[in-house]
Design a protein around this motif. Structure first.
Motif, PDB file in Angstrom:
ATOM      1  N   HIS A   1       2.413 -11.483  -8.605  1.00  0.00           N
ATOM      2  CA  HIS A   1       2.788 -12.707  -9.311  1.00  0.00           C
ATOM      3  C   HIS A   1       1.740 -13.105 -10.328  1.00  0.00           C
ATOM      4  O   HIS A   1       2.047 -13.694 -11.354  1.00  0.00           O
ATOM      5  CB  HIS A   1       3.011 -13.852  -8.317  1.00  0.00           C
ATOM      6  N   GLN A   2       0.470 -12.756 -10.044  1.00  0.00           N
ATOM      7  CA  GLN A   2      -0.575 -13.018 -11.042  1.00  0.00           C
ATOM      8  C   GLN A   2      -0.589 -11.940 -12.119  1.00  0.00           C
ATOM      9  O   GLN A   2      -1.480 -11.914 -12.956  1.00  0.00           O
ATOM     10  CB  GLN A   2      -1.947 -13.053 -10.377  1.00  0.00           C
ATOM     11  N   ARG A   3       0.338 -11.013 -12.055  1.00  0.00           N
ATOM     12  CA  ARG A   3       0.415  -9.892 -12.983  1.00  0.00           C
ATOM     13  C   ARG A   3      -0.852  -9.043 -12.935  1.00  0.00           C
ATOM     14  O   ARG A   3      -1.314  -8.534 -13.940  1.00  0.00           O
ATOM     15  CB  ARG A   3       0.699 -10.365 -14.414  1.00  0.00           C
TER      16      ARG A   3
ATOM     17  N   GLY B   1       4.897  -2.290   0.072  1.00  0.00           N
ATOM     18  CA  GLY B   1       4.871  -3.479  -0.776  1.00  0.00           C
ATOM     19  C   GLY B   1       6.248  -4.091  -0.863  1.00  0.00           C
ATOM     20  O   GLY B   1       7.251  -3.380  -0.896  1.00  0.00           O
ATOM     21  N   GLY B   2       6.307  -5.406  -0.877  1.00  0.00           N
ATOM     22  CA  GLY B   2       7.573  -6.103  -1.046  1.00  0.00           C
ATOM     23  C   GLY B   2       8.176  -5.785  -2.403  1.00  0.00           C
ATOM     24  O   GLY B   2       7.536  -5.123  -3.232  1.00  0.00           O
ATOM     25  N   PHE B   3       9.379  -6.261  -2.651  1.00  0.00           N
ATOM     26  CA  PHE B   3       9.993  -5.910  -3.927  1.00  0.00           C
ATOM     27  C   PHE B   3       9.271  -6.600  -5.078  1.00  0.00           C
ATOM     28  O   PHE B   3       8.767  -7.701  -4.927  1.00  0.00           O
ATOM     29  CB  PHE B   3      11.497  -6.184  -3.937  1.00  0.00           C
ATOM     30  N   GLY B   4       9.174  -5.869  -6.181  1.00  0.00           N
ATOM     31  CA  GLY B   4       8.501  -6.431  -7.347  1.00  0.00           C
ATOM     32  C   GLY B   4       6.995  -6.264  -7.322  1.00  0.00           C
ATOM     33  O   GLY B   4       6.305  -6.755  -8.195  1.00  0.00           O
TER      34      GLY B   4
ATOM     35  N   LYS C   1       5.770  -0.628  -6.478  1.00  0.00           N
ATOM     36  CA  LYS C   1       5.715   0.671  -5.796  1.00  0.00           C
ATOM     37  C   LYS C   1       6.194   1.790  -6.690  1.00  0.00           C
ATOM     38  O   LYS C   1       5.558   2.837  -6.809  1.00  0.00           O
ATOM     39  CB  LYS C   1       6.610   0.671  -4.553  1.00  0.00           C
TER      40      LYS C   1
ATOM     41  N   GLU D   1      -9.971  -7.336 -13.618  1.00  0.00           N
ATOM     42  CA  GLU D   1      -9.069  -7.273 -14.759  1.00  0.00           C
ATOM     43  C   GLU D   1      -9.164  -5.950 -15.520  1.00  0.00           C
ATOM     44  O   GLU D   1      -8.154  -5.372 -15.884  1.00  0.00           O
ATOM     45  CB  GLU D   1      -9.370  -8.440 -15.690  1.00  0.00           C
TER      46      GLU D   1
ATOM     47  N   GLY E   1       8.222  -8.191   2.724  1.00  0.00           N
ATOM     48  CA  GLY E   1       6.812  -7.885   2.467  1.00  0.00           C
ATOM     49  C   GLY E   1       5.952  -7.967   3.720  1.00  0.00           C
ATOM     50  O   GLY E   1       4.733  -8.062   3.642  1.00  0.00           O
TER      51      GLY E   1
END
Lengths: 465, 586
Positions: free
Chosen positions: B417-419, B228-231, B234, B494, B391
């Motif tokens: 980004h969508q949390r 996974g990219g940063f943020g 992981k 969700e 990513g």
């Protein structure tokens, strides 16, 4: 006992590098002085110590350097910098030479530029909230003491203004002694001025140390400037117990200097020509932030980097993001629409936020409040894209509400302008946006939160009447 | 001991001459400060070394001394709860000795020589024992039963046994041949410890994380790549698995990651209680920490140190989970050293041996029959985080790992980004063990588990297709049953797949809770569809009431689960009941 050895003539010179042969007992990282006849001595550092060939990286301009006639002195000392409280209020060059016309600082100690890593078992988890006065940070991407939180900017975006605003507002959150260390790495005179003018008033300069390596200054010195600054920051934080905020601008220039040296050494290039060890190298800067046992002080880093072509996958922001504890991302679109600070909260992130918020630090249920704002804003941004295809009338009512919410969120919560917002005002501004929505849009909030808000509004209404 | 001379220092590498007869991977002590180093290349009289400690200040001409041993680590009771660096130095005691900042040079041994243990023998004088036999136990940290084994390659007749109070170096069991066996043993980290045959993995490594247990369960002894990219979370996932994963021992390798994160791990693990065993999480954990600013060569070795510790406990018959965060930093350390060695680079500058090294590393995981008696099985489950630049999963490290791991949990920046956390992309993730594992879950936890999983995957697939349509025509243009599908899938994403690592009630989800939540989200779709078929319109369905009940169940404390469950059933019942006004005045 001095270990200094002086040699005449270098075997070769290329770009910032000077190659010596026959040097005795060269040490990795040793300070070197390179003198050409009739010119001031240049400073350098051993980056490859060998019995046959020793490579010196010269920090200053090597224009006119003639290998055959140079006089080279290996000083016997490792690259180090003077640190101390008396540096506060001073403006220094990239490696600590005065830039303000005053005599060199005497200092309290000599610290190696290559700081030893903090033993992880002696670190304390950072959790003290720093109120920056910026809603998009305090509310949604909370900064804590000891964190390293970079600003990902693009050419022409107001990253330095944002950093200056934070420095201006974040000082002395609880009247604890604080200090600011500012490192200019290859930025222009104009950018430096923009930054300094903002926080000069209020006597902040007396509590700051400036390390200036500007665009016209020697490139290679950029590699040492942040290290000299961090040595001073660590001294102020962990010896004197100050809360130190380190602003470094611009990391992109630093990385380019790193690439320049790697290319001069004919090293195998990694992605986009940057050396394969750039991650390790950047980590040796960014990891020098934190809070340690036995000292009330802290080092918090606010590095600024410019994403070439606004590309967040470029190696510089990419590697930085893997090391730092989140990022604040500036958006060109918001900037165009006149939103200041133009922070795009969706790709922004503070990894240490959860430790620094909640009843003990900020307000109870801060997380849920932030999550709720995030969710609707993200939905509104999606709806914005959809509008371009299906038109607003094709949206479901909830999407239409989110769309209006996103507009208001950007205009009022993010786009606060130059005013400083207290945390309470930030929270209230968020609630005002949420107040407009029906409860079925607010499923991230607990019934107790909704009831509490309702009560608060009733009380406020009664006060008014 | 032969002393050579340092002839070159550059970065983490050094060269020395005069080390006659030195072997590859032999340890050396470099310079006046006696820094630990390892021989990487020998050419004539010149040996090339990688130095595991900071090399700044090393001088040409300083001595280099052969250790005549490969890089090895001390193993024994007292490892649990320890924090060691990539070459086995105990960071806690190192700080006592040399202060807050790590100074290169001599360090205390991994295990505390002053520790005392009560040895309970399992074998008696006169017994014939062989490698791997359990000789007895001592109570390790938190009462953990530490088993003393006959070391690999040893066997013989027991001549003497020392029961009761023993120190690490005391002879505990003496055989008729060879040195006495002590609690403290050493093992070279780059050599896998021997074990018996591999046995089929028959049960899942339950993580307490719904998306993994429900959709992509991995077998005990399996290997997972988590790129996974940063943020994208992981590290949060690795930490959640270390805290809540069902294992006897957890080895957490923080390889080239953040110092503040490790501080958080230390403080949190000490405070947390393992939900199954009821003891402190730290009591079952060994932390191997080499943060990104610690020397790069020790970053490379930290993964092997972690795996050796894991194998040591596996050999006792325990179920060990290893979290490696992150293998990209390990690979980058290889690349850094390789490029300094001027090796011919492979893809993106990584050494050409990257794939084979990654394969060997992952093959140290698995479920095996342990050597010796009594008969027992041990396992190592390896969960490797990978940090692909930008990513992009097509990069060499991700690809090298995917070729050898049995599962992929792919993290997606858009979800983050969508949390939506854990930000696992369900359309690209997989587990090769899934079929066998859901059969186990059907038998052991809930007979409808595999069926529910299949329904959920189907719903998610249709959701993805439908959302694409909706993005073109607008959701308002969809039919009621499609809007119901979108609503139900949203609830599934969700409340079932999404899970908060920071909510004390939600961070750990036992299988039963996972199933109830999943079943309820699926029932929302199926019962809602029945209601639509019976003539109700989508707008009349009390979707929000079901969502609220699901949120209540997800966030309920353990003692409130039954009540929340009832609320979910009531909300679902209202779906099919015609014309019920759901607490609304509309």
């Amino acid at each position: 006992m001095s270990l200094a050895r002086t040699y005449r003539g270098a075997r070769a010179a290329a770009g910032p590098l000077v190659y010596l042969s026959g040097v005795q007992r060269a040490a990795l990282g040793e300070w070197v002085s390179v003198e050409s006849p009739g010119q001031p001595p240049l400073r350098g550092q051993v980056i490859d110590a060998g019995r046959d060939v020793t490579v010196v990286q010269v920090l200053e301009e090597t224009l006119g350097l003639a290998p055959a006639s140079v006089r080279i002195t290996l000083t016997g000392d490792l690259a180090s910098a003077v640190v101390g409280r008396d540096l506060l209020g001073r403006a220094l060059g990239g490696v600590g030479t005065p830039r303000d016309g005053l005599p060199p600082p005497i200092g309290e100690a000599i610290a190696p530029l290559w700081g030893a890593p903090i033993n992880p078992t002696r670190r304390l988890p950072p959790r003290d909230f720093i109120e920056t006065g910026i809603s998009a940070i305090d509310g949604l991407n909370t900064l804590v003491r000891g964190q390293k939180l970079p600003v990902f900017s693009g050419p022409g975006l107001p990253a330095l203004e944002l950093a200056a605003t934070i420095v201006e507002h974040a000082r002395a959150p609880r009247d604890e002694p604080f200090a600011v260390v500012f490192v200019a790495i290859g930025i222009t005179e104009r950018e430096t001025r923009t930054f300094l003018e903002r926080f000069q008033h209020g006597g902040a300069l007396e509590r700051s140390v400036l390390y200036l390596n500007q665009a016209q200054d020697p490139t290679i010195e950029r590699l040492l400037a942040p290290r000299a600054a961090l040595a001073e920051a660590e001294h102020l934080a962990f010896v004197h117990g100050l809360q130190v905020l380190v602003v470094m601008a611009d990391i992109t220039h630093y990385c380019e200097a790193l690439r320049e040296v790697a290319a001069a050494r004919e090293e195998v290039p990694g992605r986009r020509g940057y050396p394969g060890y750039m991650y390790t190298d950047l980590a040796s800067i960014f990891e020098r932030a934190g809070v340690i046992e036995g000292s009330p002080g802290s080092v918090t880093q606010l590095p600024i980097l410019t994403m070439p072509d606004d590309d967040i996958t470029h190696p510089i922001p990419d590697l930085t993001g893997y090391i730092t504890e989140g990022q604040v991302v500036l958006s060109r679109e918001l900037q165009r629409r006149g939103v200041f600070p133009p922070i795009d909260v969706l790709p922004s992130l503070s990894r240490l936020m959860n430790a620094g918020i909640g009843a003990a630090h900020t307000v109870p249920e801060h997380r849920k409040w932030a999550d709720q704002l995030y969710t609707i804003y993200a939905r509104g941004r999606e709806a914005r894209m959809m509008v371009a295809i299906v038109g607003e009338s094709g949206l479901m009512p909830a999407d239409r509400r989110a769309l209006a919410f996103a507009e208001a969120f950007e205009r009022t919560l993010v786009g606060q302008g130059a005013e400083r917002r207290s945390l309470a005002d930030t929270i209230e501004a968020g609630w005002r946006l949420l107040d407009r929505l029906p409860p079925e849009d607010l499923l991230k909030l607990t019934p107790a939160m909704l009831a509490g808000r309702e009560q608060q509004r009733r009380a406020a209404a009664e006060d008014r009447s | 001991m032969t002393a050579g001379t340092l002839t070159r220092v550059v970065g983490a590498l050094a060269e020395a001459t005069g080390l006659g007869g030195v072997a590859l991977h032999e340890l050396v002590r470099v310079g006046d400060a006696a820094l630990l180093g390892e021989v990487l290349r020998v050419s004539g009289d010149v040996a090339t070394l990688q130095v595991f400690e900071e090399t700044t200040g090393l001088r040409v001409g300083e001595p280099v001394v052969r250790e005549q041993l490969p890089l090895a680590i001390e193993l024994g009771p007292g490892l649990l709860g320890q924090v060691i660096d990539g070459i086995g130095r105990p960071l806690g005691r190192l700080a006592v000795l040399s202060g807050t900042f790590i100074q290169p040079g001599a360090a205390p041994p991994t295990l505390d020589r002053d520790a005392r243990f009560a040895f309970e023998p399992a074998r008696a004088v006169g017994d014939l024992v062989e490698a791997g036999d359990v000789l007895g136990t001592v109570a390790d940290r938190g009462g953990f039963p530490f088993k003393l084994l006959v070391p690999p390659g040893r066997s013989g007749i027991v001549r003497h046994v020392r029961a009761g109070d023993v120190g690490l170096l005391d002879p505990v069991v003496t055989l008729d041949a060879g040195d006495p066996i002590t609690l403290l043993q050493r093992w070279p980290v780059r050599r896998p410890r021997p074990a018996g045959a591999r046995v089929a993995a028959d049960r899942p490594f339950l993580t307490g994380q719904r998306i993994f247990d429900f959709l992509f369960p991995v077998a005990e002894g399996g290997t997972v790549a988590v790129p996974g990219g940063f943020g994208t979370g992981k590290t949060v996932i690795e930490q959640a698995l270390a805290k809540f994963g069902d294992a006897d021992v957890v080895v957490y390798v923080g390889c080239g990651e953040r110092g503040n994160e490790m501080a958080e791990v230390l403080h949190e693990f000490a405070r947390l209680v393992d939900p199954r065993a009821g003891r402190s999480v730290m009591d079952r954990t060994v932390l191997v920490v080499n943060t990104s600013n610690m020397p790069v060569a020790a970053r490379e070795s930290s993964v092997y140190v972690g795996l050796t510790v894991a194998e040591f406990f596996r050999d006792m018959g325990y179920r060990v989970a290893v979290m490696a965060d992150s293998l990209s930093r390990w690979a980058e350390a290889l690349r850094e050293v390789g490029s300094r060695l001027q090796e011919m680079p492979g893809e993106e500058g990584y050494p050409t041996s990257l794939a084979s090294r990654a394969a060997k590393l992952h093959e140290r995981a698995g479920r095996v029959r342990c050597l010796g008696r009594p008969e027992r099985h041990g396992s190592i489950t390896l969960i490797s985080a990978v940090s692909p630049p930008g990513g992009d999963f097509s990069e060499p490290v991700t690809q090298a790992c995917l070729r050898v791991t049995s599962a992929l949990w792919a993290l997606d920046a858009a979800l983050a980004h969508q949390r939506q956390f854990p930000a696992v992309d369900w359309s690209t993730s997989y587990s090769l063990d899934a079929q066998a594992m859901v059969e186990y879950l059907d038998q052991q936890v809930e007979p409808r588990w595999s069926a529910a999983r299949a329904r959920a995957l189907d719903l998610l697939q249709r959701d993805a297709e439908l959302r694409e349509v909706a993005s073109v025509v607008g959701p308002d243009a969809l039919e009621d049953k499609d809007r119901l599908l979108l609503a139900a899938a949203a609830a599934l994403r969700e409340f079932v797949l999404g899970q908060s690592a920071f909510d004390p009630n939600d961070a750990f989800s036992p299988p039963a809770k996972t199933f109830v939540l999943a079943e309820a989200a699926l029932a929302l779709f199926e019962r809602g569809a029945a209601a639509l078929a019976a003539g109700r319109s989508f707008a009349d369905l009390p979707i929000d009431a079901v969502r609220r009940a699901l949120a209540g169940l997800r966030d309920a404390a353990a003692d409130g689960l039954d009540e929340s469950r009832k609320a979910v059933h009531e909300a679902l019942a209202a779906l099919s009941a015609p014309g019920v006004a759901e607490g609304g005045d509309a």
